[in-house]
Design an enzyme around this catalytic site. Structure first.
Site, PDB file in Angstrom:
ATOM      1  N   ALA A  12       0.823  -1.214   0.000  1.00  0.00           N
ATOM      2  CA  ALA A  12       0.000   0.000   0.000  1.00  0.00           C
ATOM      3  C   ALA A  12       0.856   1.262   0.000  1.00  0.00           C
ATOM      4  CB  ALA A  12      -0.927  -0.009   1.207  1.00  0.00           C
ATOM      5  N   ASP A  80      11.691  -3.191  -8.196  1.00  0.00           N
ATOM      6  CA  ASP A  80      12.424  -3.992  -7.228  1.00  0.00           C
ATOM      7  C   ASP A  80      13.463  -3.073  -6.612  1.00  0.00           C
ATOM      8  OD1 ASP A  80      12.778  -6.480  -5.902  1.00  0.00           O
ATOM      9  OD2 ASP A  80      14.700  -6.673  -6.892  1.00  0.00           O
ATOM     10  N   GLY A 164      11.259  -0.806   6.605  1.00  0.00           N
ATOM     11  CA  GLY A 164      12.466  -1.567   6.268  1.00  0.00           C
ATOM     12  C   GLY A 164      13.709  -1.041   6.971  1.00  0.00           C
ATOM     13  N   ASP A 166      15.085   1.876   6.800  1.00  0.00           N
ATOM     14  CA  ASP A 166      15.155   3.336   6.928  1.00  0.00           C
ATOM     15  C   ASP A 166      15.824   3.817   8.220  1.00  0.00           C
ATOM     16  OD1 ASP A 166      14.125   3.940   4.453  1.00  0.00           O
ATOM     17  OD2 ASP A 166      12.064   4.204   5.140  1.00  0.00           O
ATOM     18  N   LYS A 186      11.087  12.170   1.896  1.00  0.00           N
ATOM     19  CA  LYS A 186      11.674  10.915   1.417  1.00  0.00           C
ATOM     20  C   LYS A 186      11.384  10.710  -0.069  1.00  0.00           C
ATOM     21  CE  LYS A 186      11.767   5.927   1.894  1.00  0.00           C
ATOM     22  NZ  LYS A 186      11.322   4.709   2.558  1.00  0.00           N
ATOM     23  N   HIS A 191      15.323   6.531  -3.837  1.00  0.00           N
ATOM     24  CA  HIS A 191      15.613   5.705  -4.998  1.00  0.00           C
ATOM     25  C   HIS A 191      14.342   5.456  -5.811  1.00  0.00           C
ATOM     26  CE1 HIS A 191      14.450   3.585  -1.448  1.00  0.00           C
ATOM     27  NE2 HIS A 191      14.420   2.397  -1.999  1.00  0.00           N
TER      28      HIS A 191
HETATM   29  P1  IMP Z   1      10.909  -4.882  -2.745  1.00  0.00           P
HETATM   30  O1  IMP Z   1      11.399  -3.945  -3.783  1.00  0.00           O
HETATM   31  O2  IMP Z   1       9.491  -4.631  -2.355  1.00  0.00           O
HETATM   32  O3  IMP Z   1      11.219  -6.314  -3.043  1.00  0.00           O
HETATM   33  O4  IMP Z   1      11.696  -4.492  -1.409  1.00  0.00           O
HETATM   34  C1  IMP Z   1      12.965  -4.948  -1.149  1.00  0.00           C
HETATM   35  C2  IMP Z   1      13.400  -4.674   0.252  1.00  0.00           C
HETATM   36  O5  IMP Z   1      14.390  -3.652   0.203  1.00  0.00           O
HETATM   37  C3  IMP Z   1      12.371  -4.151   1.238  1.00  0.00           C
HETATM   38  O6  IMP Z   1      11.661  -5.176   1.854  1.00  0.00           O
HETATM   39  C4  IMP Z   1      13.277  -3.458   2.234  1.00  0.00           C
HETATM   40  O7  IMP Z   1      13.912  -4.391   3.033  1.00  0.00           O
HETATM   41  C5  IMP Z   1      14.318  -2.844   1.352  1.00  0.00           C
HETATM   42  N1  IMP Z   1      13.927  -1.497   0.931  1.00  0.00           N
HETATM   43  C6  IMP Z   1      13.565  -1.109  -0.299  1.00  0.00           C
HETATM   44  N2  IMP Z   1      13.253   0.195  -0.316  1.00  0.00           N
HETATM   45  C7  IMP Z   1      13.417   0.629   0.950  1.00  0.00           C
HETATM   46  C8  IMP Z   1      13.236   1.900   1.566  1.00  0.00           C
HETATM   47  O8  IMP Z   1      12.834   2.906   0.961  1.00  0.00           O
HETATM   48  N3  IMP Z   1      13.509   1.961   2.882  1.00  0.00           N
HETATM   49  C9  IMP Z   1      13.929   0.899   3.596  1.00  0.00           C
HETATM   50  N4  IMP Z   1      14.097  -0.305   3.081  1.00  0.00           N
HETATM   51  C10 IMP Z   1      13.859  -0.442   1.751  1.00  0.00           C
END
Ligand code: IMP
Length: 208
Positions: A12, A80, A164, A166, A186, A191
């Protein structure tokens, strides 16, 4: 005119971010769930780009397979992302979500990473969040955009915003962690925000 985007995620927070950044693109934005699409996706790519393509193509394929689908003219997007820490050979990288197990709390994962950097000085704690967004256009064209944000791994978890990793990602230009920034701040530097802005430009070009 391609008038719909389907974003291949069940998250979400990501949907909020993509809706916010693409709000002026003049396209309806739906999550996979909103479009009634479910597909088992195995993210076994070696890079963020590969995984983004795997997800986007799986959803585009599910739509193509369904002759009655009303989304056959939709653009499918998937992202991703993850954290790369230089000192430990860019780990956890594409395994960011799976690091120490998918269900392990982020406080535990984060503490483990901090421990692995014990005694490592500031200048060697460099890290980045990386994101790839893949697009599959209705005519089958595919392309990808990228975004990254550079920072450093801190010494403890600080901040309650975001998700995550952060709280352990220190952002030098703000002098605080990613988890201390507002959602708006943010999105401006993240990214995913950058990869989404680049995607918006690519989509605009193709629609004009
Ligand atoms: P996915 O792109 O949903 O597979 O996410 C990959 C993983 O990277 C997440 O579960 C987090 O562990 C980490 N991650 C990706 N983007 C962020 C962010 O903006 N903040 C913190 N962790 C991130």
């Amino acid at each position: 005119m391609k008038n719909r985007i389907i974003f291949a995620t069940g998250n979400a927070g990501k949907m909020r971010e993509i809706r916010d950044i693409l709000r002026d693109i003049g396209m309806e934005i739906l999550s996979m769930k909103e479009a009634g699409i479910s597909t088992d996706i195995v993210e076994d790519g070696a890079t963020f780009e590969e995984n983004a393509y795997i997800k986007a193509k799986a959803v585009a394929w599910a739509i193509a397979e369904d002759a009655g689908s009303k989304y056959r003219d939709a653009v499918v997007l998937a992202d991703d992302s993850g954290l790369e820490i230089d000192y430990i050979n860019r780990e956890p990288g594409v395994y960011s979500a799976r690091y120490m197990g998918e269900d392990t709390p982020y406080s535990v994962k984060s503490r483990s990473l901090i421990q692995r950097l014990e005694g490592v000085p500031d200048q060697e704690r460099t890290a980045r969040f990386v994101c790839a967004i893949a697009a599959v256009m209705p005519d089958g064209e595919t392309f990808v955009t990228h975004g990254k944000v550079e920072g450093r791994i801190g010494y403890e978890e600080i901040g309650d915003n975001g998700f995550g990793y952060d709280p352990i990602f220190f952002v030098p230009e703000y002098g605080c962690t990613m988890a201390q920034l507002t959602e708006e701040q943010k999105n401006q530097i993240s990214h995913r925000g950058k990869a989404l802005e680049a995607m918006k430009e690519q989509l605009k070009k193709r629609m004009s």
